[in-house]
Design an enzyme around this catalytic site. Structure first.
Site, mmCIF file in Angstrom:
data_model
loop_
_atom_site.group_PDB
_atom_site.id
_atom_site.type_symbol
_atom_site.label_atom_id
_atom_site.label_comp_id
_atom_site.label_asym_id
_atom_site.label_seq_id
_atom_site.Cartn_x
_atom_site.Cartn_y
_atom_site.Cartn_z
ATOM 1 N N GLU A 1 0.814 -1.223 0.000
ATOM 2 C CA GLU A 1 0.000 0.000 0.000
ATOM 3 C C GLU A 1 0.848 1.274 0.000
ATOM 4 O O GLU A 1 0.420 2.300 -0.530
ATOM 5 C CB GLU A 1 -0.966 0.016 1.182
ATOM 6 N N PHE B 1 -10.829 -6.926 14.535
ATOM 7 C CA PHE B 1 -9.766 -7.441 13.679
ATOM 8 C C PHE B 1 -9.454 -6.427 12.583
ATOM 9 O O PHE B 1 -10.357 -5.928 11.917
ATOM 10 C CB PHE B 1 -10.180 -8.780 13.068
ATOM 11 N N GLN B 2 -8.210 -6.134 12.407
ATOM 12 C CA GLN B 2 -7.729 -5.167 11.410
ATOM 13 C C GLN B 2 -8.358 -3.792 11.580
ATOM 14 O O GLN B 2 -8.590 -3.080 10.611
ATOM 15 C CB GLN B 2 -7.940 -5.692 9.980
ATOM 16 N N LYS C 1 -17.026 -0.879 6.636
ATOM 17 C CA LYS C 1 -17.493 -1.876 5.678
ATOM 18 C C LYS C 1 -19.000 -1.830 5.457
ATOM 19 O O LYS C 1 -19.477 -1.860 4.324
ATOM 20 C CB LYS C 1 -17.103 -3.274 6.196
ATOM 21 N N MET D 1 24.550 8.611 0.854
ATOM 22 C CA MET D 1 24.473 9.846 1.635
ATOM 23 C C MET D 1 24.870 9.584 3.088
ATOM 24 O O MET D 1 25.455 10.440 3.748
ATOM 25 C CB MET D 1 23.066 10.440 1.541
#
Lengths: 205, 563
Positions: B51, B113-114, B163, B471
């Site tokens: 993501e 959950f999640q 949802k 760097m």
């Protein structure tokens, strides 16, 4: 955030009183307080409540002027979409008040003295029990600090202060005068954006 | 009016806003949305591999096209993976719309959950965010979100939808109007302030324009050129402002900052009036604040009032949109020649040509970038990661148009290059897009090579491979007594990695290979990865050490240059 120190309050000569008119929506208080944390502005007190217009809240913030250039405080607040209007009252001739509830130890010997002190400060007794009284006082911070100091020798069991609310003297206001156009208000209503009966399972403020 | 479910309303809203591409990854709570996607063939979904890359792709898409970029993640880890990409967009003010699913309303706040409180998490790194609790709020939230993301000072906006709100039915009515009482960007600029600014510029002996990302987002390149030409004001840009003023222009003096050009830094330091336009006087650009040119009067033009006076006190503040303000300012200023001032900077550039590429037998990264510039005739869109290669890409490619350089300037997000290049290529089909990477940062997002194959995107990837986090090595050499710790990094055989994905891999081992592999990559129709085995020890110069002033710009030490 820092709030009270000894005696409840710090001297206020370096602080600013900022009033923000905000949308009354879930999360708005979190957005405001998060902004202060993020930018390192110290809040001395913060009060929030409804306004003269439905759907808007008024937040009164006393901010430590040393940690926060008041112009930056205003501009950063304006960046929040839910903040509609910001006013800095510091330079205005304003009425600033807070309310305190003070629970003081009291017994038959000293109760009378305590009541007399309260009456000098035009404070009210709102509860009385055998071992304590609750005194309610309204005024500016200095007055409340003064009363607290007078009561300390008797033993303060609990002190609860609201923080400052303020208003400019005269006709000037911090109100948002602009009304929502009717057509748009209808869309908002039909889309259910400002629904009173909507219960959120949680709200972040 | 039509009765639709929440998922349909989301996709209808996107269509109304003209958003036809989303970079996303499915998960449990966004399945209702994915279930609905086939009903909307006009919306292209690009399946990413992580993501974070979805957010960078949306960002690259936005930066290349000027339009809103959309990314999508599921609840919990899907949403938190977006955070780095959202913050990257936030720091560089780009219009990314992030859409996330969340657990059903009944489970919100119950640590389901999640579940992640993504509106809380992203509050400080979004311009605004929404937790939409009813299907009939979706259309207005989407409309407002796109409006907020793309107007004023652009920025990311997140819309979080539980949802069961995707599944809930509501009457769909597209709100034609928006009324955000707390959001009305000032665009016109205060007439009195513009007059004051013009007077200051007219009286100035050594004025300089520092133009930023705001010129690009304000689509004000032409207006900037007109102003600079009329009053003969030299222009330097910030790193993100590169391309906002054509670098081939006579008045262009490169860009300033930590690795900016010596003459740009000294011109900023020697100016008597600094005109900052669409930039925020950031520390990487300005050096130590209290050591920056104390004699300069600052005119600051920006659309975000909070930027004015934040880091520097300003002589003339102008809040407005560069495209609206600059023509008014140009109309007020007098025509001038300023030959002495311009000669002074020209002389400085002659004496300190920061962009000179040394003749060596070794493959210098500067040479690779310069060759790439020549081979592509300066037309390619360049997306970079963060580190040494980013600075070389900024220095040694010459940019003529806005949106040509796509780079994470504010947050400095390694691994930005490949996903950003993918987003840019999606936005610019048929155009040449190069991702310039370091061998360290490339390993952060290289899984997105799969997207190049899936979507048949002809992105060319150039890895500046020196076997170091370059760097880090440079800083440890210069400021930590050469105590190299975790600076050296191993890497896989990048060509084999490319081939494993079905992508052509090329390697340039010698300097003489460079033009040939670039030509070969350009001739190949599909994506190509080139592993440039560059000189391992090269450092980025000039340099303003952290906490130093622009006037203390260091040039490449003779010992290094003689290598």
């Amino acid at each position: 955030m820092t709030t009270s120190t000894e005696n409840g309050y710090r001297p206020h000569h370096l602080s600013h009183t900022v009033v923000a008119i905000v949308e009354d929506k879930p999360g708005v208080l979190m957005r405001v307080s998060s902004l202060f944390r993020r930018r390192g502005f110290n809040i001395e007190s913060l009060t929030v409540g409804p306004t003269e217009e439905k759907g808007l809240s008024r937040i009164t913030i006393v901010v430590d002027g040393e940690s926060a250039p008041v112009e930056q405080v205003e501009k950063q607040l304006y960046k929040l979409i839910d903040v509609i209007k910001v006013s800095d009252l510091s330079s205005e001739d304003m009425v600033a008040r807070e309310l305190a509830l003070i629970k003081v130890r009291a017994n038959n010997l000293n109760r009378h003295e305590i009541l007399e002190i309260a009456s000098v400060f035009r404070a009210d007794i709102v509860d009385m029990a055998t071992g304590s009284v609750i005194i309610q006082v309204v005024g500016d911070e200095a007055k409340i600090d003064g009363l607290v100091k007078m009561l300390e020798p008797y033993g303060i069991r609990e002190l609860s202060r609201t923080g400052r609310v303020a208003m400019v003297r005269g006709t000037k206001t911090t109100t948002v005068h602009e009304r929502e156009p009717e057509q748009i208000a209808r869309v908002h209503a039909s889309q259910g954006r400002r629904v009173d009966d909507m219960e959120l399972p949680f709200s972040s403020d | 009016m039509a009765r639709l479910n929440g998922a349909q309303i989301v996709l209808e809203s996107l269509q109304r806003e003209g958003i036809d591409t989303m970079f996303g990854y499915p998960g449990g709570v966004v399945l209702p949305l994915y279930d609905t996607l086939p009903q909307y063939p006009g919306i292209r979904h690009i399946l990413v591999r992580h993501e974070q890359a979805a957010a960078h792709m949306a960002d690259g898409y936005a930066r290349a096209s000027g339009r809103v970029g959309l990314c999508l993640g599921t609840s919990g880890p899907g949403a938190t993976n977006l955070v780095t990409g959202i913050c990257t967009a936030w720091m560089d003010s780009t219009p990314v719309l992030a859409l996330t699913g969340n657990v059903t309303r009944a489970l919100l706040g119950k640590d389901g959950f999640q579940e992640a409180d993504i509106t809380g998490i992203t509050q400080p790194i979004t311009k605004h965010n929404y937790l939409v609790m009813r299907a009939d709020n979706i259309a207005m939230s989407m409309r407002e979100a796109v409006h907020i993301a793309s107007t004023g000072r652009p920025g990311p906006v997140l819309v979080d939808i539980p949802k069961d709100v995707f599944q809930e039915e509501a009457e769909f009515e597209w709100p034609e109007q928006i009324n955000l009482r707390g959001y009305r960007p000032t665009t016109e600029g205060h007439a009195g302030m513009i007059k004051r600014a013009a007077k200051l510029i007219d009286e100035a002996k050594r004025p300089i324009i520092i133009s930023g990302h705001g010129i690009i987002w304000g689509d004000a390149q032409k207006e900037l050129v007109d102003l600079a030409e009329k009053a003969n004001i030299p222009v330097i840009t910030t790193f993100l402002g590169i391309g906002g003023f054509p670098e081939s222009h006579d008045l262009s003096y490169g860009w300033l900052g930590m690795h900016g050009m010596y003459y740009a830094n000294h011109a900023a330091d020697g100016a008597d009036v600094v005109i900052g336009i669409g930039m925020r006087f950031d520390d990487r650009a300005m050096g130590r604040f209290n050591a920056f040119n104390p004699n300069a009067k600052i005119i600051h033009i920006d659309i975000d009032p909070a930027e004015i006076g934040k880091n520097f006190s300003t002589a003339v503040p102008i809040v407005g949109d560069a495209k609206r303000v600059l023509p008014k300012l140009a109309a007020e200023v007098k025509e001038q020649r300023r030959p002495e001032w311009i000669r002074w900077i020209d002389q400085l550039r002659e004496d300190h040509p920061s962009l000179h590429v040394r003749e060596t037998r070794r493959m210098l990264p500067q040479y690779v970038m310069r060759t790439l510039y020549e081979e592509t005739q300066g037309n390619a869109t360049i997306a970079t990661g963060v580190g040494q290669h980013q600075m070389w890409a900024g220095q040694h490619y010459i940019y003529k148009r806005p949106r040509q350089l796509i780079s994470s300037g504010g947050l400095g997000t390694m691994g930005f290059e490949l996903p950003a290049a993918i987003g840019a290529q999606v936005a610019l089909p048929g155009q040449e897009v190069w991702a310039i990477a370091g061998d360290g940062g490339f390993q952060m997002t290289m899984q997105e090579l799969a997207v190049l194959v899936d979507e048949q995107l002809p992105v060319k990837i150039a890895i500046m491979n020196n076997g170091y986090l370059g760097m880090i090595r440079q800083w440890q050499e210069l400021f930590y007594d050469k105590n190299l710790v975790s600076a050296s990094i191993t890497q896989p055989d990048f060509c084999k990695i490319a081939e494993a994905y079905g992508i052509k891999g090329l390697r340039a081992e010698h300097k003489s290979d460079v033009p040939r592999v670039i030509q070969e990559a350009r001739e190949h129709r599909g994506p190509v990865l080139i592993d440039f085995m560059i000189d391992q020890e090269e450092n980025v110069w000039p340099m303003v050490p952290a906490g130093a002033a622009l006037s203390e710009t260091l040039e490449q030490p003779a010992s290094e240059a003689a290598r």
